[in-house]
Structure formats: structure tokens, C-alpha cells
Design a protein around this motif. Structure first.
Motif, PDB file in Angstrom:
ATOM      1  N   ASP A 161      11.966   3.371 -15.188  1.00 13.43           N
ATOM      2  CA  ASP A 161      12.853   2.705 -16.148  1.00 13.43           C
ATOM      3  C   ASP A 161      12.094   1.802 -17.116  1.00 13.43           C
ATOM      4  O   ASP A 161      12.691   0.989 -17.811  1.00 13.43           O
ATOM      5  CB  ASP A 161      13.893   1.849 -15.397  1.00 13.43           C
ATOM      6  CG  ASP A 161      14.770   2.726 -14.515  1.00 13.43           C
ATOM      7  OD1 ASP A 161      14.968   3.902 -14.890  1.00 13.43           O
ATOM      8  OD2 ASP A 161      15.230   2.236 -13.466  1.00 13.43           O
ATOM      9  N   ALA A 162      10.780   1.937 -17.135  1.00  9.99           N
ATOM     10  CA  ALA A 162       9.988   1.017 -17.956  1.00  9.99           C
ATOM     11  C   ALA A 162      10.254   1.245 -19.447  1.00  9.99           C
ATOM     12  O   ALA A 162      10.479   2.378 -19.873  1.00  9.99           O
ATOM     13  CB  ALA A 162       8.508   1.215 -17.658  1.00  9.99           C
ATOM     14  N   PRO A 163      10.230   0.165 -20.227  1.00 14.48           N
ATOM     15  CA  PRO A 163      10.384   0.312 -21.677  1.00 14.48           C
ATOM     16  C   PRO A 163       9.227   1.119 -22.256  1.00 14.48           C
ATOM     17  O   PRO A 163       8.140   1.138 -21.684  1.00 14.48           O
ATOM     18  CB  PRO A 163      10.346  -1.124 -22.200  1.00 14.48           C
ATOM     19  CG  PRO A 163      10.415  -2.011 -21.019  1.00 14.48           C
ATOM     20  CD  PRO A 163      10.019  -1.224 -19.822  1.00 14.48           C
ATOM     21  N   GLY A 164       9.481   1.764 -23.374  1.00 21.40           N
ATOM     22  CA  GLY A 164       8.453   2.566 -24.030  1.00 21.40           C
ATOM     23  C   GLY A 164       7.394   1.697 -24.673  1.00 21.40           C
ATOM     24  O   GLY A 164       7.466   0.471 -24.656  1.00 21.40           O
ATOM     25  N   THR A 323      -1.585 -11.134 -17.967  1.00 23.64           N
ATOM     26  CA  THR A 323      -0.987 -10.147 -17.065  1.00 23.64           C
ATOM     27  C   THR A 323      -2.113  -9.416 -16.348  1.00 23.64           C
ATOM     28  O   THR A 323      -3.289  -9.654 -16.612  1.00 23.64           O
ATOM     29  CB  THR A 323      -0.090  -9.156 -17.828  1.00 23.64           C
ATOM     30  OG1 THR A 323       0.647  -8.379 -16.879  1.00 23.64           O
ATOM     31  CG2 THR A 323      -0.885  -8.220 -18.710  1.00 23.64           C
ATOM     32  N   THR A 324      -1.725  -8.534 -15.452  1.00 27.80           N
ATOM     33  CA  THR A 324      -2.712  -7.656 -14.827  1.00 27.80           C
ATOM     34  C   THR A 324      -2.584  -6.291 -15.486  1.00 27.80           C
ATOM     35  O   THR A 324      -1.504  -5.914 -15.956  1.00 27.80           O
ATOM     36  CB  THR A 324      -2.470  -7.498 -13.316  1.00 27.80           C
ATOM     37  OG1 THR A 324      -1.233  -6.796 -13.125  1.00 27.80           O
ATOM     38  CG2 THR A 324      -2.399  -8.852 -12.627  1.00 27.80           C
ATOM     39  N   LEU A 325      -3.673  -5.569 -15.500  1.00 30.83           N
ATOM     40  CA  LEU A 325      -3.645  -4.220 -16.075  1.00 30.83           C
ATOM     41  C   LEU A 325      -2.649  -3.340 -15.322  1.00 30.83           C
ATOM     42  O   LEU A 325      -1.955  -2.513 -15.911  1.00 30.83           O
ATOM     43  CB  LEU A 325      -5.052  -3.614 -16.042  1.00 30.83           C
ATOM     44  CG  LEU A 325      -5.189  -2.201 -16.621  1.00 30.83           C
ATOM     45  CD1 LEU A 325      -4.601  -2.113 -18.024  1.00 30.83           C
ATOM     46  CD2 LEU A 325      -6.659  -1.769 -16.621  1.00 30.83           C
ATOM     47  N   GLU A 326      -2.555  -3.572 -14.009  1.00 31.71           N
ATOM     48  CA  GLU A 326      -1.657  -2.773 -13.176  1.00 31.71           C
ATOM     49  C   GLU A 326      -0.200  -2.985 -13.583  1.00 31.71           C
ATOM     50  O   GLU A 326       0.557  -2.031 -13.762  1.00 31.71           O
ATOM     51  CB  GLU A 326      -1.879  -3.130 -11.703  1.00 31.71           C
ATOM     52  CG  GLU A 326      -3.237  -2.677 -11.154  1.00 31.71           C
ATOM     53  CD  GLU A 326      -4.457  -3.402 -11.761  1.00 31.71           C
ATOM     54  OE1 GLU A 326      -4.318  -4.581 -12.183  1.00 31.71           O
ATOM     55  OE2 GLU A 326      -5.534  -2.784 -11.841  1.00 31.71           O
ATOM     56  N   LEU A 327       0.181  -4.266 -13.759  1.00 34.43           N
ATOM     57  CA  LEU A 327       1.557  -4.570 -14.191  1.00 34.43           C
ATOM     58  C   LEU A 327       1.820  -3.981 -15.570  1.00 34.43           C
ATOM     59  O   LEU A 327       2.873  -3.403 -15.838  1.00 34.43           O
ATOM     60  CB  LEU A 327       1.758  -6.085 -14.267  1.00 34.43           C
ATOM     61  CG  LEU A 327       2.325  -6.804 -13.047  1.00 34.43           C
ATOM     62  CD1 LEU A 327       2.389  -8.303 -13.329  1.00 34.43           C
ATOM     63  CD2 LEU A 327       3.718  -6.266 -12.717  1.00 34.43           C
ATOM     64  N   LEU A 328       0.838  -4.157 -16.440  1.00 34.65           N
ATOM     65  CA  LEU A 328       0.980  -3.693 -17.821  1.00 34.65           C
ATOM     66  C   LEU A 328       1.157  -2.177 -17.854  1.00 34.65           C
ATOM     67  O   LEU A 328       2.026  -1.658 -18.565  1.00 34.65           O
ATOM     68  CB  LEU A 328      -0.254  -4.109 -18.624  1.00 34.65           C
ATOM     69  CG  LEU A 328      -0.269  -3.746 -20.103  1.00 34.65           C
ATOM     70  CD1 LEU A 328       0.874  -4.441 -20.833  1.00 34.65           C
ATOM     71  CD2 LEU A 328      -1.605  -4.131 -20.746  1.00 34.65           C
ATOM     72  N   ALA A 329       0.361  -1.468 -17.070  1.00 35.51           N
ATOM     73  CA  ALA A 329       0.455  -0.013 -17.059  1.00 35.51           C
ATOM     74  C   ALA A 329       1.789   0.443 -16.470  1.00 35.51           C
ATOM     75  O   ALA A 329       2.372   1.427 -16.912  1.00 35.51           O
ATOM     76  CB  ALA A 329      -0.702   0.582 -16.263  1.00 35.51           C
ATOM     77  N   GLU A 330       2.268  -0.303 -15.496  1.00 39.56           N
ATOM     78  CA  GLU A 330       3.494   0.117 -14.827  1.00 39.56           C
ATOM     79  C   GLU A 330       4.735  -0.133 -15.689  1.00 39.56           C
ATOM     80  O   GLU A 330       5.648   0.684 -15.744  1.00 39.56           O
ATOM     81  CB  GLU A 330       3.620  -0.633 -13.495  1.00 39.56           C
ATOM     82  CG  GLU A 330       4.677  -0.046 -12.586  1.00 39.56           C
ATOM     83  CD  GLU A 330       4.750  -0.788 -11.258  1.00 39.56           C
ATOM     84  OE1 GLU A 330       3.794  -1.530 -10.941  1.00 39.56           O
ATOM     85  OE2 GLU A 330       5.753  -0.629 -10.567  1.00 39.56           O
ATOM     86  N   HIS A 331       4.769  -1.285 -16.368  1.00 36.04           N
ATOM     87  CA  HIS A 331       6.004  -1.660 -17.080  1.00 36.04           C
ATOM     88  C   HIS A 331       5.858  -1.691 -18.594  1.00 36.04           C
ATOM     89  O   HIS A 331       6.847  -1.884 -19.299  1.00 36.04           O
ATOM     90  CB  HIS A 331       6.479  -3.023 -16.587  1.00 36.04           C
ATOM     91  CG  HIS A 331       6.724  -3.062 -15.111  1.00 36.04           C
ATOM     92  ND1 HIS A 331       7.802  -2.442 -14.525  1.00 36.04           N
ATOM     93  CD2 HIS A 331       6.005  -3.616 -14.104  1.00 36.04           C
ATOM     94  CE1 HIS A 331       7.742  -2.620 -13.205  1.00 36.04           C
ATOM     95  NE2 HIS A 331       6.652  -3.329 -12.939  1.00 36.04           N
ATOM     96  N   GLY A 332       4.637  -1.536 -19.088  1.00 36.26           N
ATOM     97  CA  GLY A 332       4.438  -1.569 -20.534  1.00 36.26           C
ATOM     98  C   GLY A 332       4.509  -2.980 -21.082  1.00 36.26           C
ATOM     99  O   GLY A 332       4.974  -3.897 -20.403  1.00 36.26           O
ATOM    100  N   PRO A 333       4.057  -3.166 -22.328  1.00 32.44           N
ATOM    101  CA  PRO A 333       3.996  -4.526 -22.901  1.00 32.44           C
ATOM    102  C   PRO A 333       5.390  -5.118 -23.122  1.00 32.44           C
ATOM    103  O   PRO A 333       5.537  -6.339 -23.155  1.00 32.44           O
ATOM    104  CB  PRO A 333       3.280  -4.319 -24.233  1.00 32.44           C
ATOM    105  CG  PRO A 333       3.552  -2.895 -24.591  1.00 32.44           C
ATOM    106  CD  PRO A 333       3.611  -2.142 -23.278  1.00 32.44           C
ATOM    107  N   MET A 334       6.400  -4.255 -23.260  1.00 33.94           N
ATOM    108  CA  MET A 334       7.739  -4.768 -23.495  1.00 33.94           C
ATOM    109  C   MET A 334       8.497  -4.974 -22.193  1.00 33.94           C
ATOM    110  O   MET A 334       9.658  -5.374 -22.206  1.00 33.94           O
ATOM    111  CB  MET A 334       8.528  -3.818 -24.414  1.00 33.94           C
ATOM    112  CG  MET A 334       7.829  -3.528 -25.734  1.00 33.94           C
ATOM    113  SD  MET A 334       7.222  -5.020 -26.554  1.00 33.94           S
ATOM    114  CE  MET A 334       8.399  -5.142 -27.883  1.00 33.94           C
ATOM    115  N   GLY A 335       7.835  -4.714 -21.077  1.00 29.77           N
ATOM    116  CA  GLY A 335       8.435  -4.990 -19.775  1.00 29.77           C
ATOM    117  C   GLY A 335       8.092  -6.405 -19.338  1.00 29.77           C
ATOM    118  O   GLY A 335       7.272  -7.085 -19.974  1.00 29.77           O
ATOM    119  N   PRO A 336       8.707  -6.862 -18.249  1.00 29.67           N
ATOM    120  CA  PRO A 336       8.482  -8.245 -17.790  1.00 29.67           C
ATOM    121  C   PRO A 336       7.140  -8.388 -17.083  1.00 29.67           C
ATOM    122  O   PRO A 336       7.070  -8.462 -15.868  1.00 29.67           O
ATOM    123  CB  PRO A 336       9.639  -8.485 -16.832  1.00 29.67           C
ATOM    124  CG  PRO A 336       9.981  -7.126 -16.313  1.00 29.67           C
ATOM    125  CD  PRO A 336       9.659  -6.138 -17.395  1.00 29.67           C
TER     126      PRO A 336
END
Ligand SMILES: [Zn+2]
Ligand SMILES: [Zn+2]
Length: 537
Positions: A161-164, A323-336
């Protein structure tokens, strides 16, 4: 300061590729390739152009990264590998080695490679930077982490469900180098992102692989602040009336126009290559060490009585999001995924994270709410002090008034009166008391008029009407003189009044009938009290 000018809009790669395929073979400074024999691996012009542009920005990348970036829907990276092999045949790209995961790393090759990429990207050759020759030999671990960061921005999160993602590879630059005043030190972001279309004119990106002491990472933010402090001459005609010395502007306002948020351009810190706890600690440690660069200055307004509340001014602060790269990859920059330094450690989406905490505007709102609440509470309290008579609600609780007798203390109490009603009430009571006294006096006067008169002056036993000595009640039965005569007697020290004793004849007559003399009984009593021998007369 050398900064790459903003890149061209996302290029229409097919057009670019077509222009890059002239009919005639190789012209100096141009690269020619032809289908069939020229590109035996069967790659398309469009894909080769895309690969060139991606390598032009990223410098070093794996086929897998290029596939996810350029052909995210493709089932495999076969097409990308074909394009890379065709480009390699023309000596436009090359591979120096493998990543730790044994993926081949690819880079642009030589001047021809740089020129081809510059052409595709539509930027001057001089802005192309290096070919990163040799970067692949050591596994290019840092470059790979930067690539994954850039990919996460462009592709969005991998979670269902991650933002694009946002933008394209052409919104990014690497190897950008800013020279600090003095010319000896430099600031080199790992990547520079420009996304004015979502209100982010520029975002500097630092990718930290947990290889560096946190102190060194923190020092980068201080360097960014130094960099962002630099001002240049402002040639804006609108400012032509200002003194030349005042006509300066922060360089980044010109280089990356559209900046609207408080403070300097933001910097994103992306940490990776350690366990979750270590990465969390690292973000906190850098936060603490770099506080001076991002914290801004705390302000309060004493007259607001805000109970210590205040706001931050960010004029000289670098907004930092982490942020962490892992979080960023999982949820994208527009995710929390972003922690904004200076806020609670809650993860926000990019645009939320870029909003500054503790701003003056937020403070003003809180202060307004506080004042409103205080005013309402005050009003409630004042309503309890509404005057029981006239209903007047005081604006302030009055404790003192200046009454007719000078300064008085006056406290309004629930159910009580306002000052003026209180005064009226006092007056009314006074008048009532006076009227009562008057009525009593008149009744006494009337009653006394009917009694026997004053022995001495023969006036009313109550005394002269209206005089201060006049009796205010009915005279007692033993009273012989009016108060005036009584007072005169005292003044003249005449001694007690002694009535004339009854004569022998009167005494005889009294045996026959009661004497009409109203003083008879008193005369008889006095005769007994004061025998004749003691009488002065
Ligand atoms: Zn009143
Ligand atoms: Zn008298």
C-alpha cells in the motif's frame, strides 16, 4: 561554487535517441550506432538512451538497478543487459567490477560516454562530472546505497500500500560539489534532488552507511549551514533603489527558486548498513550532535504569559530529516518514513516532515487559543459577579473604588452588588433610617405635647421642636422639665428641681377631692424628700 544548473525537463528519450543516430557513421563528438550490425544484442535506441541518462546521473549502477529504474514492469533485466552490452561495444559504457552481491557495476566510459549521456540528458558536457572509473572495483558500496535511495524516491515504496514515487532520474544530480567560502573546504552531497513541482525546490541527500563516526556525519550539517549562509549580489531590478551593499541574496534562492519554508534548504539523512537499533541510535546521535545546525533559536514573549511556551526561528537553521534506507525503500519518500529533527520521533511523509516544528505561526495560534480561553474563563468568573440589582457584569473584578469617603476597598462577591448599586443601597438605607427616626420623633413630639408641660418653661415636656435636645421618645412619667431646662439647670449648677410643697390649705382641699394640679403627687413626694428645713427658699 560549482552547481549543476537545473536539469532539463524529463527528456523524451526516443527523440533524443533518434537524434543520436545520424545516417552517417561516427562524426567527431557524436556517437553513432545503428540497428542490426551496430547493436548486435538487439537493444532499442530508447532503452540505450535511458541507460545513458541513468548512468549519467548515477555514475555507477547495476543492471538490476537500471531495470527497476527504467523498465520497472519488466520481468527480468535481460533487455537492460542487452543495452549495456551494445553500449559497451561502442565503448560508451564499461564495467569495472561487481558489487558484494556479485552484480556487475556499470559506468559511462571515457569522453565519448560522458558526451553521449550529456547529449541525452540535454546538459553541457562540462556538467557531467566523472565516469567514476574504478568505482566498481571496490564494490561501489556507497554508490549502490545512493542509487537505492534515488530509486526509492523515484519508484516509491515496495510495500503493497506504499505511496508511489516522485519524479524521474533527471531530477537528480550526483557529484555536485559546493565550495565553501575560503575555497579550501567543500560540501559534496551524495545526491541533490529538485522537485519544485511538489514544493521542494531542492533537497540535499546524505547517505550514511554507518562507516563514519557520528561526529563526522553531524559536522556535515554544520558545513551545509555555512554553505547556505553565503550570499551573492542580487541584480533584481525591483531592488535597484537599495544600496548596493544591501542588494544581496542567498545563492540557493537563485539556484533553486521557489523556496517557501522557513530556514535554509533541507537536507535528508539516509542511514543504512546496520541493524535497526544501531540505525535508530545513529539518527539520534547525529540529531544531538548537529543540534546547533538544525535547531534554530528559541523565542518567548514575556508579556504573553505563555507559561514558558515559545517558538523557534529558523533564519539560520538547516532543516534535517532522517530515515533508514530500509524504511525509505519500503514506504517511499511520501510514506511515513521521515523523522524531522526537532520533532518527536514520529515518522512523517516528506512534505509533512519538511514543515518546521514550533513555528511562530503555530505559537501565535496556541497563544490566541490561550488568550481566548483565559478571556472565556474570565468572563465566566465575571458573570458570577454580576450585580444582583442591575445585572451589570464587571469587566474586571473590582477590589477598590474611590467612594465619597476617599479610598475604600470594595470587593465584588458572587450575589453581591456593583459599586454604584451598593452606593444606592447604602443611600436608601440611610434615608430609611432617617425617615424612621423622623417618624419616631414626630410620634414622640405628639405624645409629649399631650403630657403635662415643662415645670420651668411651660413648653412641651419634649423640648423645643426640631432642636437637638428634643426628646426622641415619649417622656417618662417622672419627668418634670424639658431637656433644655434640665440642661440649663445643670449648666447653672442649680441643683435638683424641687417643687413647692403643698400648702396647708391645699392639703385640706385634697382630702375632699383629688387636686387638679398635674404636679400634685410630685409636690407631695418632694415635700417628703426635701423637708422644709432643708429648703433653700
Ligand atoms: Zn448594579
Ligand atoms: Zn422647660
Amino acid at each position: 561554487m560549482s552547481t549543476r544548473q537545473s536539469l532539463a525537463q524529463p527528456a523524451d528519450h526516443d527523440d533524443q535517441a533518434d537524434t543520436a543516430e545520424p545516417a552517417k557513421p561516427s562524426r567527431p563528438g557524436r556517437t553513432a550506432y545503428r540497428r542490426g550490425a551496430a547493436n548486435p544484442n538487439g537493444s532499442t535506441n530508447a532503452l540505450r538512451a535511458d541507460v545513458l541518462s541513468a548512468l549519467g546521473v548515477l555514475k555507477v549502477a547495476t543492471a538490476d538497478q537500471l531495470q527497476r529504474l527504467l523498465r520497472p514492469g519488466a520481468a527480468s533485466n535481460t533487455a537492460i543487459r542487452q543495452a549495456l552490452r551494445d553500449l559497451a561495444l561502442h565503448s560508451l559504457v564499461a564495467s569495472d567490477g561487481n558489487t558484494k552481491a556479485r552484480h556487475k557495476t556499470w559506468r559511462l566510459e571515457g569522453t565519448a560516454g560522458l558526451e553521449a549521456a550529456a547529449h541525452v540528458l540535454g546538459v553541457p558536457r562540462s556538467d557531467m562530472g566523472s565516469t567514476a572509473r574504478g568505482a566498481g572495483r571496490s564494490g561501489a558500496q556507497h554508490a549502490m546505497a545512493v542509487n537505492e535511495t534515488v530509486l526509492a524516491f523515484i519508484l516509491g515504496g515496495t510495500a503493497p500500500d506504499a505511496p508511489g514515487g516522485v519524479g524521474t532520474i533527471t531530477d537528480w544530480s550526483t557529484e555536485v560539489e559546493f565550495v565553501l567560502p575560503g575555497g579550501r573546504r567543500k560540501v559534496r552531497p551524495d545526491a541533490v534532488w529538485q522537485a519544485p513541482e511538489i514544493g521542494v525546490p531542492v533537497l540535499m541527500v546524505e547517505v550514511d552507511r554507518s562507516t563514519m563516526a557520528p561526529e563526522r556525519v553531524a559536522a556535515k550539517f554544520a558545513a551545509y549551514r555555512e554553505l547556505f549562509r553565503v550570499k551573492v549580489r542580487d541584480n533584481d531590478p525591483a531592488r535597484s533603489d537599495e544600496a548596493a551593499a544591501d542588494r544581496t541574496v542567498h545563492w540557493w534562492r537563485r539556484a533553486y527558486p521557489g523556496h517557501t519554508r522557513p530556514g535554509y534548504p533541507p537536507v535528508a539523512l539516509v542511514v543504512t548498513d546496520a541493524g535497526p537499533v544501531a540505525l535508530a541510535n545513529r539518527q539520534q546521535k547525529v540529531r544531538d550532535l548537529a543540534r546547533d545546525a538544525w535547531g534554530g533559536s528559541w523565542w518567548t514573549m514575556r508579556s504573553d504569559n505563555a507559561g514558558g511556551d515559545g517558538w523557534r526561528e529558523y533564519d539560520d537553521a538547516v532543516p534535517v530529516i532522517a530515515t533508514t534506507l530500509e524504511l525509505l525503500a519500503e514506504h517511499g519518500p511520501m510514506g511515513p518514513v521521515w523523522w524531522r529533527y526537532g520533532r518527536d520521533e514520529v515518522r512523517y511523509s516528506l512534505l509533512e516532515a519538511l514543515e518546521s516544528p514550533d513555528t511562530r505561526a503555530a505559537y501565535d495560534e496556541r497563544q490566541k487559543a490561550r488568550e481566548k480561553k483565559a478571556e472565556e474563563e474570565h468572563q465566566e468568573l465575571m458573570k458570577t459577579l454580576a450585580c444582583a440589582d442591575c445585572g451589570n457584569v464587571p469587566y474586571w473584578e473590582s477590589t477598590q473604588e474611590y467612594g465619597p469617603k476617599g479610598r475604600q476597598t470594595w470587593t465584588r462577591r458572587p450575589g453581591g452588588l456593583c459599586w454604584s448599586c451598593h452606593e444606592k443601597e447604602q443611600q436608601r438605607r440611610e434615608q430609611e433610617r432617617e425617615a424612621q427616626a423622623q417618624a419616631q420623633l414626630e410620634a414622640a413630639r405628639e405624645a409629649n405635647a399631650k403630657l403635662r408641660p415643662c415645670w420651668t418653661c411651660r413648653g412641651s415636656i419634649g423640648g423645643k421642636a426640631g432642636s437637638s435636645l428634643e426628646l426622641k421618645e415619649k417622656a417618662g412619667p417622672d419627668r418634670l422639665e424639658c431637656p433644655h431646662c434640665e440642661s440649663d439647670r445643670e449648666d447653672q449648677e442649680l441643683g435638683p428641681l424641687v417643687l413647692p410643697a403643698p400648702t396647708r390649705r391645699e392639703l385640706l382641699a385634697a382630702r375632699v377631692s383629688a387636686p387638679a394640679d398635674p404636679w400634685w403627687k410630685d409636690r407631695v413626694r418632694h415635700a417628703e424628700l426635701y423637708p422644709v428645713k432643708n429648703r433653700a427658699a
